[in-house]
Structures are given as C-alpha cells and as structure tokens.
Write a protein that holds these residues in place. Sequence first.
Motif, PDB file in Angstrom:
ATOM      1  N   ILE A   8       8.304  -0.130  11.068  1.00 19.49           N
ATOM      2  CA  ILE A   8       7.655   0.975  10.373  1.00 19.49           C
ATOM      3  C   ILE A   8       6.436   1.464  11.154  1.00 19.49           C
ATOM      4  CG2 ILE A   8       8.468   0.326   8.064  1.00 19.49           C
ATOM      5  CD1 ILE A   8       5.770  -1.071   7.607  1.00 19.49           C
ATOM      6  N   SER A   9       6.058   2.702  10.863  1.00 22.88           N
ATOM      7  CA  SER A   9       4.890   3.280  11.523  1.00 22.88           C
ATOM      8  C   SER A   9       4.149   4.178  10.548  1.00 22.88           C
ATOM      9  CB  SER A   9       5.325   4.098  12.736  1.00 22.88           C
ATOM     10  OG  SER A   9       4.199   4.714  13.330  1.00 22.88           O
ATOM     11  N   THR A  10       2.821   4.132  10.633  1.00 22.98           N
ATOM     12  CA  THR A  10       1.995   5.063   9.851  1.00 22.98           C
ATOM     13  C   THR A  10       1.511   6.195  10.749  1.00 22.98           C
ATOM     14  OG1 THR A  10      -0.052   3.882  10.338  1.00 22.98           O
ATOM     15  CG2 THR A  10       1.141   3.217   8.341  1.00 22.98           C
ATOM     16  N   GLY A  11       1.949   6.181  12.008  1.00 21.94           N
ATOM     17  CA  GLY A  11       1.444   7.146  12.970  1.00 21.94           C
ATOM     18  C   GLY A  11       0.360   6.511  13.812  1.00 21.94           C
ATOM     19  N   ARG A  12      -0.531   5.791  13.156  1.00 14.88           N
ATOM     20  CA  ARG A  12      -1.612   5.104  13.869  1.00 14.88           C
ATOM     21  C   ARG A  12      -1.247   3.663  14.207  1.00 14.88           C
ATOM     22  NH1 ARG A  12      -5.202   5.974   9.696  1.00 14.88           N
ATOM     23  NH2 ARG A  12      -5.770   3.794   9.968  1.00 14.88           N
TER      24      ARG A  12
ATOM     25  N   SER B  39       0.843  -1.196   0.000  1.00 20.05           N
ATOM     26  CA  SER B  39       0.000   0.000   0.000  1.00 20.05           C
ATOM     27  C   SER B  39       0.873   1.239   0.000  1.00 20.05           C
ATOM     28  CB  SER B  39      -0.924   0.000   1.213  1.00 20.05           C
ATOM     29  OG  SER B  39      -0.178   0.095   2.401  1.00 20.05           O
ATOM     30  N   THR B  40       0.567   2.135  -0.885  1.00 16.83           N
ATOM     31  CA  THR B  40       1.331   3.382  -0.970  1.00 16.83           C
ATOM     32  C   THR B  40       0.446   4.562  -0.633  1.00 16.83           C
ATOM     33  OG1 THR B  40       0.818   3.463  -3.327  1.00 16.83           O
ATOM     34  CG2 THR B  40       2.945   2.526  -2.718  1.00 16.83           C
ATOM     35  N   ASP B  41      -0.782   4.284  -0.167  1.00 20.34           N
ATOM     36  CA  ASP B  41      -1.730   5.348   0.092  1.00 20.34           C
ATOM     37  C   ASP B  41      -1.542   5.989   1.460  1.00 20.34           C
ATOM     38  OD1 ASP B  41      -2.484   2.956   1.243  1.00 20.34           O
ATOM     39  OD2 ASP B  41      -4.627   3.406   1.161  1.00 20.34           O
ATOM     40  N   ARG B  42      -0.638   5.498   2.261  1.00 17.48           N
ATOM     41  CA  ARG B  42      -0.418   6.106   3.564  1.00 17.48           C
ATOM     42  C   ARG B  42       1.070   6.358   3.784  1.00 17.48           C
ATOM     43  NH1 ARG B  42      -2.426   0.745   6.724  1.00 17.48           N
ATOM     44  NH2 ARG B  42      -1.429  -0.618   5.278  1.00 17.48           N
ATOM     45  N   MET B  43       1.340   7.389   4.538  1.00 19.44           N
ATOM     46  CA  MET B  43       2.713   7.777   4.816  1.00 19.44           C
ATOM     47  C   MET B  43       3.316   6.810   5.834  1.00 19.44           C
ATOM     48  SD  MET B  43       4.805  10.039   3.959  1.00 19.44           S
ATOM     49  CE  MET B  43       6.280  10.849   4.475  1.00 19.44           C
ATOM     50  N   MET B  44       4.463   6.255   5.508  1.00 27.37           N
ATOM     51  CA  MET B  44       5.138   5.347   6.410  1.00 27.37           C
ATOM     52  C   MET B  44       6.470   5.924   6.827  1.00 27.37           C
ATOM     53  SD  MET B  44       4.924   1.372   5.468  1.00 27.37           S
ATOM     54  CE  MET B  44       3.781   1.265   4.119  1.00 27.37           C
TER      55      MET B  44
END
Length: 142
Positions: free
Chosen positions: A72-76, A2-7
């Motif tokens: 890794i983290s998406t923040g959530r 998935s590239t739709d969220r910032m990692m």
Amino acid sequence: MSTDRMMVVLNKELMTIVREVDVIPFRNRLKEHAVKIGMGLVNQTKIITAASELARNMLKYAKGGKVTLEVISTGRENGIRLTFKDQGPGIANIPMAMKDGYSTAKSLGLGLPGTKRLVSEFNIESEVGKGTTVTVIKWKNG
C-alpha cells in the motif's frame, strides 16, 4: 486502522494457510514485497514475526484461513497491509486477549499483544462462532 489518509493498493495477493508448511511460502512472499518497497531489515523482521504469529494463531485456533497481502501507499509512504481472516470459534473477550499473559492455550499469552507492538497499525474484529479478522499495517519507515 487509520482512515484519515488516502491509501492506494499497489499489489494484492490472497494466500490460503491450512497447514504449517503454508506459512513458509507466505513468509517468503512477504519478505519479497518488503524488500521491493525498500523496508529496512529491522522492520522486515518485525512484520515477518508478526505475520508468523498471526498465521500460526489461525492454524491453532481456526484450522487455518486466508491472508490478503497488500503493498500500500499513501503517496508519501509505502507499507504492507496483511489481513488474516478465519472462520474459527472467534474470540469472546478481545480486551482480555490483548493483555500480556492472557492465554486460552496454556502458552505465554504474548501472541496478540506482542504482534500489536511489532506493527504500525493493528485492528482485530471477532464474532464468537463466526471467526476472527486481524488487519495489520507495517509502514516502510514505521
């Protein structure tokens, strides 16, 4: 993938796997990182099982390769991304290789499709004569 969220990559390690014994410290580091981000035992088992299968595939078909282990983290949500890269013969027919029961090595043929079922995200790229790259992500809660 998935590239739709910032990692964001929180931690990154590169490990070389060229012998069966190299799989053990790799699995241990993977478990340490999984525990550190609070991944539950079931998801730890899934990512470690998937990683072991992919590492053994690298040894069996390409005489080894390199694994990048990233927290890794998406923040959530937090997770672990593993990228297995080899310079082996490559996979001529990825769709066939991803089918249960397909094997070029007289095995059960559950390796790649089984691995895909164990992780949250799975991507494979391969070029005959150049090698294969498999990237998997297991989210802490996924």
